[in-house]
Design a protein around this motif. Sequence first.
Motif, PDB file in Angstrom:
ATOM      1  N   THR A 164       0.835  -1.202   0.000  1.00  0.00           N
ATOM      2  CA  THR A 164       0.000   0.000   0.000  1.00  0.00           C
ATOM      3  C   THR A 164       0.867   1.248   0.000  1.00  0.00           C
ATOM      4  N   LEU A 165       0.269   2.371  -0.359  1.00  0.00           N
ATOM      5  CA  LEU A 165       0.988   3.652  -0.344  1.00  0.00           C
ATOM      6  C   LEU A 165       1.520   3.949   1.046  1.00  0.00           C
ATOM      7  N   GLU A 166       0.710   3.721   2.053  1.00  0.00           N
ATOM      8  CA  GLU A 166       1.134   4.012   3.417  1.00  0.00           C
ATOM      9  C   GLU A 166       2.343   3.187   3.819  1.00  0.00           C
ATOM     10  N   THR A 167       2.337   1.916   3.448  1.00  0.00           N
ATOM     11  CA  THR A 167       3.457   1.045   3.805  1.00  0.00           C
ATOM     12  C   THR A 167       4.720   1.424   3.048  1.00  0.00           C
ATOM     13  N   ILE A 168       4.611   1.661   1.740  1.00  0.00           N
ATOM     14  CA  ILE A 168       5.798   1.979   0.949  1.00  0.00           C
ATOM     15  C   ILE A 168       6.404   3.311   1.380  1.00  0.00           C
ATOM     16  N   ARG A 169       5.547   4.268   1.699  1.00  0.00           N
ATOM     17  CA  ARG A 169       6.049   5.566   2.171  1.00  0.00           C
ATOM     18  C   ARG A 169       6.729   5.412   3.536  1.00  0.00           C
ATOM     19  N   VAL A 185      16.674   4.052  -3.758  1.00  0.00           N
ATOM     20  CA  VAL A 185      15.357   4.342  -3.185  1.00  0.00           C
ATOM     21  C   VAL A 185      14.469   4.992  -4.241  1.00  0.00           C
ATOM     22  N   PHE A 186      15.037   5.963  -4.980  1.00  0.00           N
ATOM     23  CA  PHE A 186      14.243   6.629  -6.013  1.00  0.00           C
ATOM     24  C   PHE A 186      13.809   5.624  -7.088  1.00  0.00           C
ATOM     25  N   ARG A 187      14.724   4.746  -7.492  1.00  0.00           N
ATOM     26  CA  ARG A 187      14.371   3.771  -8.541  1.00  0.00           C
ATOM     27  C   ARG A 187      13.282   2.818  -8.053  1.00  0.00           C
ATOM     28  N   SER A 188      13.343   2.414  -6.789  1.00  0.00           N
ATOM     29  CA  SER A 188      12.298   1.527  -6.266  1.00  0.00           C
ATOM     30  C   SER A 188      10.971   2.263  -6.174  1.00  0.00           C
ATOM     31  N   CYS A 189      11.027   3.547  -5.864  1.00  0.00           N
ATOM     32  CA  CYS A 189       9.820   4.382  -5.848  1.00  0.00           C
ATOM     33  C   CYS A 189       9.197   4.430  -7.249  1.00  0.00           C
ATOM     34  N   LYS A 190      10.043   4.658  -8.234  1.00  0.00           N
ATOM     35  CA  LYS A 190       9.552   4.725  -9.615  1.00  0.00           C
ATOM     36  C   LYS A 190       9.007   3.373 -10.068  1.00  0.00           C
ATOM     37  N   CYS A 191       9.663   2.301  -9.644  1.00  0.00           N
ATOM     38  CA  CYS A 191       9.214   0.948  -9.995  1.00  0.00           C
ATOM     39  C   CYS A 191       7.806   0.705  -9.448  1.00  0.00           C
ATOM     40  N   TRP A 192       7.567   1.098  -8.193  1.00  0.00           N
ATOM     41  CA  TRP A 192       6.259   0.899  -7.576  1.00  0.00           C
ATOM     42  C   TRP A 192       5.183   1.724  -8.283  1.00  0.00           C
ATOM     43  N   ILE A 193       5.504   2.963  -8.636  1.00  0.00           N
ATOM     44  CA  ILE A 193       4.519   3.833  -9.282  1.00  0.00           C
ATOM     45  C   ILE A 193       4.207   3.360 -10.692  1.00  0.00           C
ATOM     46  N   GLU A 194       5.230   2.958 -11.446  1.00  0.00           N
ATOM     47  CA  GLU A 194       5.002   2.546 -12.835  1.00  0.00           C
ATOM     48  C   GLU A 194       4.291   1.203 -12.958  1.00  0.00           C
ATOM     49  N   HIS A 195       4.182   0.484 -11.855  1.00  0.00           N
ATOM     50  CA  HIS A 195       3.438  -0.775 -11.873  1.00  0.00           C
ATOM     51  C   HIS A 195       1.953  -0.534 -12.144  1.00  0.00           C
ATOM     52  N   ASP A 196       1.460   0.646 -11.809  1.00  0.00           N
ATOM     53  CA  ASP A 196       0.052   0.986 -12.019  1.00  0.00           C
ATOM     54  C   ASP A 196      -0.024   2.480 -12.329  1.00  0.00           C
ATOM     55  N   GLN A 197      -0.462   2.844 -13.517  1.00  0.00           N
ATOM     56  CA  GLN A 197      -0.479   4.253 -13.929  1.00  0.00           C
ATOM     57  C   GLN A 197      -1.323   5.129 -13.003  1.00  0.00           C
ATOM     58  N   ASP A 198      -2.315   4.532 -12.346  1.00  0.00           N
ATOM     59  CA  ASP A 198      -3.141   5.314 -11.424  1.00  0.00           C
ATOM     60  C   ASP A 198      -2.349   5.795 -10.219  1.00  0.00           C
ATOM     61  N   ARG A 199      -1.165   5.223 -10.006  1.00  0.00           N
ATOM     62  CA  ARG A 199      -0.352   5.609  -8.853  1.00  0.00           C
ATOM     63  C   ARG A 199       0.422   6.904  -9.077  1.00  0.00           C
ATOM     64  N   SER A 229       6.309  13.242 -15.695  1.00  0.00           N
ATOM     65  CA  SER A 229       5.270  12.887 -14.724  1.00  0.00           C
ATOM     66  C   SER A 229       5.537  13.500 -13.364  1.00  0.00           C
ATOM     67  N   ILE A 230       6.800  13.890 -13.122  1.00  0.00           N
ATOM     68  CA  ILE A 230       7.158  14.560 -11.864  1.00  0.00           C
ATOM     69  C   ILE A 230       7.190  16.072 -12.050  1.00  0.00           C
ATOM     70  N   SER A 231       7.942  16.529 -13.046  1.00  0.00           N
ATOM     71  CA  SER A 231       8.153  17.972 -13.218  1.00  0.00           C
ATOM     72  C   SER A 231       6.873  18.717 -13.567  1.00  0.00           C
TER      73      SER A 231
END
Length: 536
Positions: A164-169, A185-199, A229-231
């Motif tokens: 979940t978002l709460e757990t990953i954060r 850490v940043f790459r793992s963050c991006k990996c989690w977000i790109e798994h689902d575009q709604d994230r 997607s960030i900027s």
Amino acid sequence: MRPVHLGEHIRFCRHGPGQESVQENTVGSGVGVSKSDRKGERPSAILRCRVESGRQGLLQQQVDFGFMVALLRPDFHFWKRRGNEKGGGPQWCLENRIHGHNPQERAGPQVVSAAPTERPVRNALLFLRTAQDLGEKELQEEILAFVARCFSDIVGTPGFLELTLETIRGLFLRDDLKIDSEEAVFRSCKCWIEHDQDRREHWPALLDAVRLPLLPLDFLKRNVIGDPSISLDHRCGRIIGEAKDYHVPELRDLVPVRKTIQRGSRPRTPTEVFFLAEWNDGRKTIARMHPESWGTSHVTQYPFPDVYFYLRCFTAIGNRLFVVGGGELKTMELHDMSWKTGPAPPVNVIYPACASSSDSIFLCGGLKNNSVCRFDLQGQKWIQLPKFRTPRGGAAAALQGSTLHLIGGWDTRDIMLGEYERLDVRLGLWEKVAPLPQGREWPAAVFHNEKLYIGGGGDVSLWKQEVFSYEARVNKWMQLPSMKKGRECHGLISFEGKLYGIGGLENPTIEAFDEEEWKFIKNLGFKTCEQACFMI
């Protein structure tokens, strides 16, 4: 170790000097580990997991239950004995080896080691999900600590991508996250977000947990700022701005400290409080004390012949003491115990307010003055900042991140103010915020549990006891229980979850607030005790 099956009866026991606690359960109806203290009182904590038959979760035929407890308490070992007087499944004994008990000697030759030789990290995320379903906070923390230690093995697994978002954060916020660099850490963050575009809408929440200032500048530009997607998400602007500021020496101090600490290290916890003390015979000194015992010791003589301490500001940073005001700056290194004259501030004011960070001192206002200047400790120079709106002396100042807060004081007509103004140092903009319900001079302000607190102060007739906290979401001050004694020119400090009021004019006492009430701690024995602060 043979897998534990649903429906099996398991017995756990913990032995130690004068204690033994037992928890029995049937897998499928509940399994538990109970920890009791030595006096036989009720368990200080219970870690349990319930798994219904057939449910995908913690205990399945191919999931080793012994791993879970070994994961929670690596100082414990599991041992299996043949035979069970109750005729159920195998009996398991959990021995605490810290106390020197040898399970093989206790149980004889029938004991067979059942400690797992490998810890399947993939199962940890299953355990975590079950603990979250049960609301077991202590169990969650134990498992999260394990996940943090094995972070690189878990990233990219199906279980990781389903967190979940709460757990990953929460994971990204941990100091004990074991990684090679913050880029991971940043790459793992991006990996989690790109798994689902709604994230993608969660970028701001996760970026704020990643320590972007620690990223190399070229990596920051190419992978963070260069990602549309960030900027293009305006909510990420402040977070990216902090990361860029960290690479500018003049702005580095304005970045929140928690984002600049390397993983695996811990920020230095302030352990000494310094304050200005006047003895009953009129001697003026600087003293220090330790919050654990509140025992005091003399440091040095006060460097000015002032009648009143509050003509100038006092602070302590990096084993140095500073007294500033009246157009002068005095500084002393604790290792050589000699006062030196530093660069004079650009404004000659008395009764100023002061806020400090690890490498800056902010001098705010003073008698009929609305100027602000920052002393750069590294560059040994003063930098003038934008003036605030209402000239005032005797105010309280506090710094958090890149925001300078100024509250209270008195104006050019000697009217007590409740006005609250704050400065975004990066943008150079002041804004007015909700005023205090009551005007006051010489209150004290501090950030405690992520909130701004202000307490005490005075007016023409008395020293105030009231304490307020600022609720940023509703732009409103909330009144809290009042201190037992009125205080002015005192110190407020946050230490180990409590708020402490220290000293004040003709008040050498200490009291502590535990979110419910104020309690008297100690009388320090001085005539007066002013401007108490931690050594940053």
